[in-house]
Write an enzyme that holds these catalytic residues in place. Structure first.
Site, PDB file in Angstrom:
ATOM      1  N   ASN A   8      -0.500   6.357  -4.720  1.00 46.79           N
ATOM      2  CA  ASN A   8       0.579   5.636  -5.121  1.00 46.79           C
ATOM      3  C   ASN A   8       0.722   5.179  -6.258  1.00 46.79           C
ATOM      4  O   ASN A   8      -0.395   4.371  -6.964  1.00 46.79           O
ATOM      5  CB  ASN A   8       0.774   4.336  -3.995  1.00 46.79           C
ATOM      6  CG  ASN A   8       2.002   3.557  -4.492  1.00 46.79           C
ATOM      7  OD1 ASN A   8       2.838   3.821  -5.259  1.00 46.79           O
ATOM      8  ND2 ASN A   8       1.918   2.348  -3.911  1.00 46.79           N
ATOM      9  N   TRP A   9       1.406   5.686  -7.168  1.00 45.01           N
ATOM     10  CA  TRP A   9       1.151   5.484  -8.726  1.00 45.01           C
ATOM     11  C   TRP A   9       1.998   4.250  -8.977  1.00 45.01           C
ATOM     12  O   TRP A   9       1.776   3.734 -10.250  1.00 45.01           O
ATOM     13  CB  TRP A   9       1.739   6.754  -9.399  1.00 45.01           C
ATOM     14  CG  TRP A   9       0.957   7.967  -9.636  1.00 45.01           C
ATOM     15  CD1 TRP A   9      -0.257   8.137  -8.934  1.00 45.01           C
ATOM     16  CD2 TRP A   9       1.124   8.944 -10.497  1.00 45.01           C
ATOM     17  NE1 TRP A   9      -0.852   9.351  -9.287  1.00 45.01           N
ATOM     18  CE2 TRP A   9      -0.074   9.714 -10.334  1.00 45.01           C
ATOM     19  CE3 TRP A   9       1.975   9.225 -11.526  1.00 45.01           C
ATOM     20  CZ2 TRP A   9      -0.382  11.193 -11.118  1.00 45.01           C
ATOM     21  CZ3 TRP A   9       1.895  10.615 -12.232  1.00 45.01           C
ATOM     22  CH2 TRP A   9       0.941  11.257 -12.068  1.00 45.01           C
ATOM     23  N   LYS A  10       2.753   3.630  -8.233  1.00 44.78           N
ATOM     24  CA  LYS A  10       3.165   2.323  -8.362  1.00 44.78           C
ATOM     25  C   LYS A  10       4.311   2.620  -9.787  1.00 44.78           C
ATOM     26  O   LYS A  10       4.758   3.457  -9.928  1.00 44.78           O
ATOM     27  CB  LYS A  10       2.526   1.185  -8.342  1.00 44.78           C
ATOM     28  CG  LYS A  10       1.409   1.196  -7.161  1.00 44.78           C
ATOM     29  CD  LYS A  10       0.595  -0.029  -7.140  1.00 44.78           C
ATOM     30  CE  LYS A  10      -0.128   0.151  -5.597  1.00 44.78           C
ATOM     31  NZ  LYS A  10      -1.061  -1.115  -5.482  1.00 44.78           N
TER      32      LYS A  10
ATOM     33  N   GLU B 239      -3.058  -1.484   5.054  1.00 44.59           N
ATOM     34  CA  GLU B 239      -3.489  -1.912   3.823  1.00 44.59           C
ATOM     35  C   GLU B 239      -3.618  -3.708   3.898  1.00 44.59           C
ATOM     36  O   GLU B 239      -2.497  -4.379   3.700  1.00 44.59           O
ATOM     37  CB  GLU B 239      -2.388  -1.650   2.770  1.00 44.59           C
ATOM     38  CG  GLU B 239      -2.385  -0.298   2.374  1.00 44.59           C
ATOM     39  CD  GLU B 239      -1.853   0.073   0.865  1.00 44.59           C
ATOM     40  OE1 GLU B 239      -2.446   0.838   0.203  1.00 44.59           O
ATOM     41  OE2 GLU B 239      -0.698  -0.609   0.750  1.00 44.59           O
TER      42      GLU B 239
ATOM     43  N   GLY C  76      -5.823  -3.657  -4.963  1.00 47.50           N
ATOM     44  CA  GLY C  76      -5.975  -3.935  -6.253  1.00 47.50           C
ATOM     45  C   GLY C  76      -7.174  -4.855  -6.585  1.00 47.50           C
ATOM     46  O   GLY C  76      -7.173  -5.364  -8.008  1.00 47.50           O
TER      47      GLY C  76
ATOM     48  N   SER D  81      -8.227  -0.844  -2.564  1.00 38.44           N
ATOM     49  CA  SER D  81      -9.361  -0.779  -3.296  1.00 38.44           C
ATOM     50  C   SER D  81     -10.199   0.521  -2.778  1.00 38.44           C
ATOM     51  O   SER D  81     -11.419   0.411  -2.906  1.00 38.44           O
ATOM     52  CB  SER D  81     -10.165  -2.124  -3.343  1.00 38.44           C
ATOM     53  OG  SER D  81      -9.337  -3.042  -4.011  1.00 38.44           O
TER      54      SER D  81
ATOM     55  N   GLU E 299       3.697  -5.165  -1.550  1.00 40.26           N
ATOM     56  CA  GLU E 299       4.399  -5.457  -2.839  1.00 40.26           C
ATOM     57  C   GLU E 299       5.874  -5.439  -2.684  1.00 40.26           C
ATOM     58  O   GLU E 299       6.648  -6.207  -3.499  1.00 40.26           O
ATOM     59  CB  GLU E 299       3.889  -4.517  -4.041  1.00 40.26           C
ATOM     60  CG  GLU E 299       2.540  -4.623  -4.384  1.00 40.26           C
ATOM     61  CD  GLU E 299       1.865  -3.519  -5.034  1.00 40.26           C
ATOM     62  OE1 GLU E 299       0.570  -3.460  -5.381  1.00 40.26           O
ATOM     63  OE2 GLU E 299       2.316  -2.469  -5.205  1.00 40.26           O
TER      64      GLU E 299
ATOM     65  N   GLY F  99      -4.140   3.511  -4.768  1.00 38.56           N
ATOM     66  CA  GLY F  99      -3.528   2.901  -5.893  1.00 38.56           C
ATOM     67  C   GLY F  99      -3.927   3.445  -7.208  1.00 38.56           C
ATOM     68  O   GLY F  99      -3.915   4.672  -7.371  1.00 38.56           O
ATOM     69  N   GLY F 100      -4.719   2.622  -7.954  1.00 44.76           N
ATOM     70  CA  GLY F 100      -4.999   2.719  -9.070  1.00 44.76           C
ATOM     71  C   GLY F 100      -6.119   4.211  -9.175  1.00 44.76           C
ATOM     72  O   GLY F 100      -6.102   4.828 -10.263  1.00 44.76           O
TER      73      GLY F 100
ATOM     74  N   HIS G 285       5.580  -1.385   1.681  1.00 44.83           N
ATOM     75  CA  HIS G 285       4.499  -1.757   1.198  1.00 44.83           C
ATOM     76  C   HIS G 285       4.450  -3.227   0.836  1.00 44.83           C
ATOM     77  O   HIS G 285       5.519  -3.903   0.659  1.00 44.83           O
ATOM     78  CB  HIS G 285       4.497  -1.055  -0.192  1.00 44.83           C
ATOM     79  CG  HIS G 285       2.941  -1.222  -0.998  1.00 44.83           C
ATOM     80  ND1 HIS G 285       2.662  -2.064  -1.689  1.00 44.83           N
ATOM     81  CD2 HIS G 285       1.985  -0.117  -1.152  1.00 44.83           C
ATOM     82  CE1 HIS G 285       1.381  -1.902  -2.305  1.00 44.83           C
ATOM     83  NE2 HIS G 285       0.869  -0.833  -2.008  1.00 44.83           N
TER      84      HIS G 285
END
Length: 248
Positions: free
Chosen positions: A9-11, A163, A169, A208, A95, A229-230, A93
């Site tokens: 997920n590049w967000k 999640e 993150g 993470s 967020e 994510g990251g 998600h």
């Protein structure tokens, strides 16, 4: 036998130049027994789909509107995602739940919009730190799973992603025992509701995940992959996660 899934997920990250990372992921995706998915920003979906054409990488969207079209400035419908080349859509998600106040009912409706356009919904669920510390994890996860997952969900059109909000993150990761407890609970609830097909749903862990901890996480029962994510922004990191998942 559930195929494993490494989902990135590049967000709100990524410009045209970053599509070069997809090229660097192709060899890992091609030589593994693991499905690979990258959910790019909407601005990159069509170009990403073109960039991975003919490869083993699938492209997805990060959200969709419940309606097929209309006066919804700035929103994107599931039909638009599919038309752009997406095969998946992330719904629910944390967020989106926190920043945009999305409810379980809205998330279920978005997932159904995805189904109507042949998109696989990746439905996200997870507890906050306050809920975890208050011993409410299974109650929260169970309620979100029940109310965010449509009755039309199947193992073919739906992926569940656990999640824990407090781990996204932050670098904090639940213990392997905590991950196992929740994933086993999710599996049991899916089987209770959907019968034998409940065993066909892939259940991902997210929060993470990185190359250094991926192997241990993927060895946990009922962990069928990861929503990353990251660490999905760079092929060097994500390829290592794909490799760890394939070896699990």
């Amino acid at each position: 036998m559930r195929r494993k899934l490494a989902a990135g997920n590049w967000k709100m990250n990524g410009l045209a130049a970053d599509l070069a990372e997809l090229d660097a992921m192709k060899p890992a995706a091609a030589t593994r027994q693991t499905d690979v998915l990258i959910c790019t920003p909407a601005t990159l979906i069509s170009r990403a789909a073109e960039a991975v054409s003919g490869s083993a990488i699938a492209i997805g969207g990060q959200d969709c509107h419940v309606n097929a079209s209309g006066a919804h400035t700035g929103d994107i419908s599931a039909a638009m995602l599919a038309d752009s080349g997406a095969g998946y859509v992330i719904t629910g998600h944390s967020e989106r739940r926190v920043d945009h106040g999305e409810t379980d009912a809205v998330i279920a409706a978005k997932s159904e919009a995805g189904y109507a356009n042949d998109l696989i919904a990746v439905i996200c669920i997870g507890e906050s730190l306050e809920e975890r510390e208050g011993g409410q994890t299974l109650d929260v996860v169970g309620t979100q799973l029940k109310n965010s997952t449509p009755d039309a969900a199947t193992g073919a059109n739906t992926v569940i992603a656990y999640e824990p909000v407090w781990a996204i993150g932050t670098g904090k990761v639940p213990t392997l025992e905590q991950i196992a407890e929740v994933h086993d609970f999710i599996r049991a609830k899916l089987v209770e509701r959907f019968g034998e097909d409940g065993n066909a749903f892939r259940v991902l862990y997210g929060g993470s995940v990185k190359p250094s901890n991926a192997q241990d996480i993927f060895a946990v029962s009922n962990v069928d992959g990861a929503l990353v994510g990251g660490a999905s922004l760079k092929a060097s990191d994500f390829n290592a996660i794909i490799e760890a998942l394939d070896a699990a």
